[in-house]
Design a protein around this motif. Sequence first.
Motif, short mmCIF file in Angstrom:
data_model
loop_
_atom_site.label_atom_id
_atom_site.label_comp_id
_atom_site.label_asym_id
_atom_site.label_seq_id
_atom_site.Cartn_x
_atom_site.Cartn_y
_atom_site.Cartn_z
N GLN A 33 1.11 -1.60 0.13
CA GLN A 33 0.37 0.00 -0.33
C GLN A 33 0.56 1.53 -0.12
O GLN A 33 0.27 2.32 -0.43
N ALA A 34 1.79 1.05 0.66
CA ALA A 34 2.90 2.14 0.31
C ALA A 34 3.32 2.38 -1.07
O ALA A 34 3.56 3.86 -1.08
N PHE A 35 3.74 1.31 -1.51
CA PHE A 35 4.12 1.73 -3.05
C PHE A 35 2.82 2.67 -3.75
O PHE A 35 3.37 2.95 -5.04
N THR A 180 3.83 -13.85 -0.43
CA THR A 180 4.21 -12.70 -0.83
C THR A 180 4.18 -12.72 -2.71
O THR A 180 3.34 -12.44 -2.86
N LEU A 181 4.30 -13.64 -3.49
CA LEU A 181 3.68 -14.31 -4.96
C LEU A 181 2.65 -13.99 -4.92
O LEU A 181 1.94 -13.27 -5.88
N SER A 182 1.46 -14.44 -4.40
CA SER A 182 -0.06 -14.10 -4.34
C SER A 182 -0.43 -12.95 -4.03
O SER A 182 -1.19 -12.48 -5.55
N LEU A 183 -0.06 -12.74 -3.23
CA LEU A 183 -0.35 -10.92 -2.18
C LEU A 183 -0.23 -9.78 -3.80
O LEU A 183 -0.78 -8.87 -4.25
N LEU A 184 1.49 -10.17 -5.09
CA LEU A 184 1.42 -9.59 -5.61
C LEU A 184 0.96 -9.91 -6.92
O LEU A 184 0.08 -9.07 -7.55
N LYS A 185 0.48 -10.89 -6.98
CA LYS A 185 -0.77 -11.25 -8.09
C LYS A 185 -1.68 -10.31 -7.81
O LYS A 185 -2.16 -9.86 -9.10
N GLU A 186 -2.22 -10.39 -6.57
CA GLU A 186 -3.61 -10.52 -6.25
C GLU A 186 -3.56 -8.58 -7.23
O GLU A 186 -4.90 -8.17 -7.24
N VAL A 187 -2.58 -7.24 -6.94
CA VAL A 187 -2.26 -6.43 -7.23
C VAL A 187 -2.41 -6.63 -8.53
O VAL A 187 -2.13 -5.44 -8.56
N GLY A 188 -2.38 -7.26 -9.12
CA GLY A 188 -1.33 -6.78 -10.58
C GLY A 188 -0.27 -7.42 -11.10
O GLY A 188 0.21 -6.46 -12.15
N ILE A 189 0.88 -8.09 -10.15
CA ILE A 189 1.87 -7.74 -11.20
C ILE A 189 2.58 -8.54 -11.27
O ILE A 189 2.24 -10.43 -10.70
N GLU A 190 3.22 -9.39 -13.02
CA GLU A 190 3.55 -10.64 -12.31
C GLU A 190 4.77 -10.96 -12.14
O GLU A 190 5.84 -10.17 -11.78
N LYS A 203 6.75 -2.88 -12.07
CA LYS A 203 4.79 -2.28 -12.43
C LYS A 203 5.57 -0.61 -11.49
O LYS A 203 4.96 -0.61 -10.05
N SER A 204 4.85 0.44 -12.26
CA SER A 204 4.73 1.87 -11.54
C SER A 204 3.71 1.67 -10.74
O SER A 204 3.42 2.64 -10.15
N SER A 205 2.54 1.65 -11.57
CA SER A 205 1.38 1.78 -10.96
C SER A 205 0.47 0.48 -11.15
O SER A 205 0.35 -0.27 -11.94
N ILE A 206 -0.53 0.80 -10.11
CA ILE A 206 -2.06 -0.41 -10.22
C ILE A 206 -3.71 0.37 -10.46
O ILE A 206 -3.15 1.53 -9.46
N SER A 207 -4.43 0.18 -10.17
CA SER A 207 -5.79 -0.04 -10.66
C SER A 207 -6.40 0.50 -8.64
O SER A 207 -5.58 -0.66 -7.86
N ASN A 208 -7.44 1.06 -8.52
CA ASN A 208 -8.01 0.18 -6.96
C ASN A 208 -8.59 -0.96 -7.04
O ASN A 208 -8.54 -1.67 -7.66
N GLN A 209 -7.68 -1.84 -6.10
CA GLN A 209 -7.70 -3.04 -5.34
C GLN A 209 -8.01 -2.60 -3.84
O GLN A 209 -7.72 -1.65 -3.01
#
Length: 409
Positions: A33-35, A180-190, A203-209
Amino acid sequence: MNLKLEQSTINNQQSKIQISGSKSESNRILLLQAFYPKIEIENLSNSDDSQVMSEALTTSSHIIDVHHAGTAMRFLTAYFSIQNGREVVLTGSDRMKERPIKILVDALRTLGADIRYMESEGFPPLKINGKSLTQNKVTLKANVSSQYISALLLIAPKLENGLELTLEGKITSVPYIHMTLSLLKEVGIETSFIENIIKVSPKSSISNQKLIIESDWSSSSYFYSILALSEVGTKITLSSYKEHSLQGDSVLAKIYQQFGVTTTFFNNRIKIQKRANINQKTFIEIDLSNAPDIAQTIAVTCFALGLECYLKGLHTLKIKETNRLLALKIEIEKLGGEVSITEDSLSLKASKVIKSQVAIDTYNDHRMAMAFAPLALRTSLIINAAEVVSKSYPGFWTDLKNIGFQISE
């Protein structure tokens, strides 16, 4: 605060408990969330550790004190190393200054980080000068604490070129890496995890989650222990849990079948129930390399039931809030048990006697206090410095009183 626990029985009519969100998930998501400020968090842990993590990520202070919070120390070391242009001193309690961090610091330095030890080489406090890191390849021994690995993975999407992490040897604490990897995937990070190589794309930014945090399985372990020590038919309902959990400690549901305790999932809750008594000649042998945080609970359960046990895969317990293997040996032997320990295992002989009115020292370790509490179903005891439970489970003693434990100061 020392608490006296009289010998008690469970009240089956008042056995519904809401457990706070997982500390492990909460601290990972707070860093993400800080990122990525568009992340909204629900059911955040109310633990001291998560409070420390949250405050550290939002303060503008030059000196950041994480007290006893080991996860925060590891994650924040990585986080501040990439805060370009910001200088911080990351410190903690006296015990934290004895907990090694060299493996993580070396890995971050390989990526280009500017981190210096302020007192002892290899240990906090650290002086960190944040900068942009362009290197993207690093190698770690696979049997190190998963928190070192997760710390690197969590900052990976904010590295200019992402991260390729190679793990050498047999990997331990695999569930925490997958969490950790599952949470990264959940916010759209490959991400990818093939053989011993983990890759995370930038990944520079993500959509609302909105991320809903599951309740803490480690905290549920004490209630599994309570059920194992209770009469057949005793049951407790705990919220909020998923049948397919990211948390390694969810293996509790399977492990405690050996103690006659079953788990039923329904409506994001679990009902745990004592179905049968265990044969006193049963020998319990469990490899806890993927769930070391429940070792204390299981050891005390076995002692209370008069069972012989052998627990292995515990090499990380020596660098926790205390040396948990040594602390277990000392406290169980106070109660009349016989324990032997090695670098990564604990052996307990079957015991027919549990001494009463023994004062259990907690060593600034929340899990020592909570793991020994279920013994009040078999004997009276005292828990010294009982307030230490606030590190992960501030409402623990209140919840025990609500299900029938007789507790007084």
